[in-house]
Scaffold this motif. Structure first.
Motif, PDB file in Angstrom:
ATOM      1  N   GLY A 126      -0.519  -1.574 -13.068  1.00 35.44           N
ATOM      2  CA  GLY A 126      -1.060  -1.992 -11.777  1.00 35.44           C
ATOM      3  C   GLY A 126       0.053  -2.062 -10.751  1.00 35.44           C
ATOM      4  N   CYS A 127      -0.294  -1.895  -9.493  1.00 34.05           N
ATOM      5  CA  CYS A 127       0.706  -1.934  -8.426  1.00 34.05           C
ATOM      6  C   CYS A 127       1.444  -3.265  -8.412  1.00 34.05           C
ATOM      7  CB  CYS A 127       0.017  -1.705  -7.068  1.00 34.05           C
ATOM      8  SG  CYS A 127      -0.614  -0.037  -6.852  1.00 34.05           S
ATOM      9  N   GLU A 130       0.517   8.111  -5.579  1.00 33.99           N
ATOM     10  CA  GLU A 130       1.853   8.526  -6.013  1.00 33.99           C
ATOM     11  C   GLU A 130       2.332   7.898  -7.316  1.00 33.99           C
ATOM     12  OE1 GLU A 130       2.690   4.603  -4.229  1.00 33.99           O
ATOM     13  OE2 GLU A 130       1.279   6.182  -3.752  1.00 33.99           O
ATOM     14  N   VAL A 131       1.662   6.874  -7.814  1.00 33.29           N
ATOM     15  CA  VAL A 131       2.151   6.161  -8.988  1.00 33.29           C
ATOM     16  C   VAL A 131       1.298   6.454 -10.219  1.00 33.29           C
ATOM     17  CG1 VAL A 131       2.520   3.869  -9.989  1.00 33.29           C
ATOM     18  CG2 VAL A 131       3.123   4.294  -7.607  1.00 33.29           C
ATOM     19  N   ALA A 137       7.786   1.798 -14.527  1.00 29.39           N
ATOM     20  CA  ALA A 137       8.281   0.443 -14.812  1.00 29.39           C
ATOM     21  C   ALA A 137       8.180  -0.491 -13.613  1.00 29.39           C
ATOM     22  CB  ALA A 137       9.728   0.499 -15.297  1.00 29.39           C
ATOM     23  N   GLY A 138       8.006   0.068 -12.400  1.00 26.69           N
ATOM     24  CA  GLY A 138       7.843  -0.754 -11.207  1.00 26.69           C
ATOM     25  C   GLY A 138       6.387  -1.081 -10.909  1.00 26.69           C
ATOM     26  N   ALA A 152      -2.324   5.348  -8.794  1.00 23.52           N
ATOM     27  CA  ALA A 152      -2.580   4.362  -7.742  1.00 23.52           C
ATOM     28  C   ALA A 152      -1.758   4.693  -6.504  1.00 23.52           C
ATOM     29  CB  ALA A 152      -2.238   2.960  -8.231  1.00 23.52           C
ATOM     30  N   ASP A 153      -2.276   4.247  -5.363  1.00 29.16           N
ATOM     31  CA  ASP A 153      -1.572   4.391  -4.087  1.00 29.16           C
ATOM     32  C   ASP A 153      -0.888   3.067  -3.808  1.00 29.16           C
ATOM     33  OD1 ASP A 153      -0.699   5.038  -1.564  1.00 29.16           O
ATOM     34  OD2 ASP A 153      -2.649   4.702  -0.605  1.00 29.16           O
ATOM     35  N   CYS A 154       0.268   2.839  -4.460  1.00 24.48           N
ATOM     36  CA  CYS A 154       0.930   1.540  -4.386  1.00 24.48           C
ATOM     37  C   CYS A 154       1.704   1.343  -3.089  1.00 24.48           C
ATOM     38  CB  CYS A 154       1.855   1.340  -5.580  1.00 24.48           C
ATOM     39  SG  CYS A 154       0.964   1.180  -7.166  1.00 24.48           S
ATOM     40  N   ASP A 155       2.124   2.419  -2.421  1.00 19.04           N
ATOM     41  CA  ASP A 155       2.872   2.255  -1.174  1.00 19.04           C
ATOM     42  C   ASP A 155       1.968   2.219   0.056  1.00 19.04           C
ATOM     43  OD1 ASP A 155       2.172   4.909  -0.863  1.00 19.04           O
ATOM     44  OD2 ASP A 155       4.223   5.674  -0.823  1.00 19.04           O
TER      45      ASP A 155
END
Length: 193
Positions: A30-31, A18-19, A25-26, A7-10
């Motif tokens: 899911g983001c 990047e995820v 764990a962050g 996922a592109d969480c940032d």
């Protein structure tokens, strides 16, 4: 579009997706889904949170990961480890640096050094530990006693505590003593003798 499990969480296109949702764990599954637990590290595996290592001085004593490592190992109910309950019989239970201790109430002592039975001796009434752990009331020719932390003795028939010193018991045989004949202080007459 991110590959499955990424996922592109940032929200920054420059670093792509990047995820890894399966083990971050962050962003677990899911983001923004954080694996957080009280007094512990959260871990993520197969997109599911799990309880990791407990912080120093804490433990998961109830086996319920939802409340994290809930047990403070510096308290008397889990002193140094789960289920290690410090005994406070006749005193105040203490947990110091993960080890049980006890502060005895006035007039009591832990003479055997065994914390499991607390302050087991009443120094005011125990003739084997009268006033101090090391003081044993004499039982020479009588029955020892301890009252208010002071030794006493009840003499056997034919004996007396003529010097009023309970430390040597009933030291005088009143059946044979010429200076305490029949009773302390009764001196036999030396007439014609």
């Amino acid at each position: 579009v991110c590959d499955v499990g990424y996922a592109d969480c940032d929200g920054a296109p420059a670093n792509g997706c990047e995820v890894v949702l399966g083990n971050d764990a962050g962003h677990c599954g899911g983001c923004g889904t954080r694996c957080t637990y009280a007094h512990a590290t959260g871990v993520c595996g197969n997109s599911a949170c799990a309880l990791g290592a407990c912080d120093a001085g804490w433990a998961d004593c109830d086996g319920n990961p939802a409340n994290g490592c809930e047990a403070d190992l510096t308290l008397v109910n889990n002193c140094g480890g789960c289920g290690n309950v410090c005994n406070g019989t006749n005193g105040t239970a203490l947990c110091t640096s993960g080890a049980c201790a006890i502060a005895c109430s006035a007039g009591f002592a832990n003479c055997d050094g065994n914390l499991a039975n607390g302050c087991e001796v009443n120094l005011n009434t125990d003739p084997a530990h009268c006033n101090t752990c090391a003081t044993v009331c004499s039982s020479t020719n009588g029955d020892p006693s301890c009252s208010a932390g002071v030794c006493g003795i009840g003499c056997d028939t034919g004996f007396g505590n003529c010097n009023s010193n309970p430390a040597d018991g009933c030291e005088t045989n009143t059946n044979t003593s010429t200076s305490s004949c029949g009773a302390c202080g009764t001196v036999c007459a030396a007439t014609n003798g």
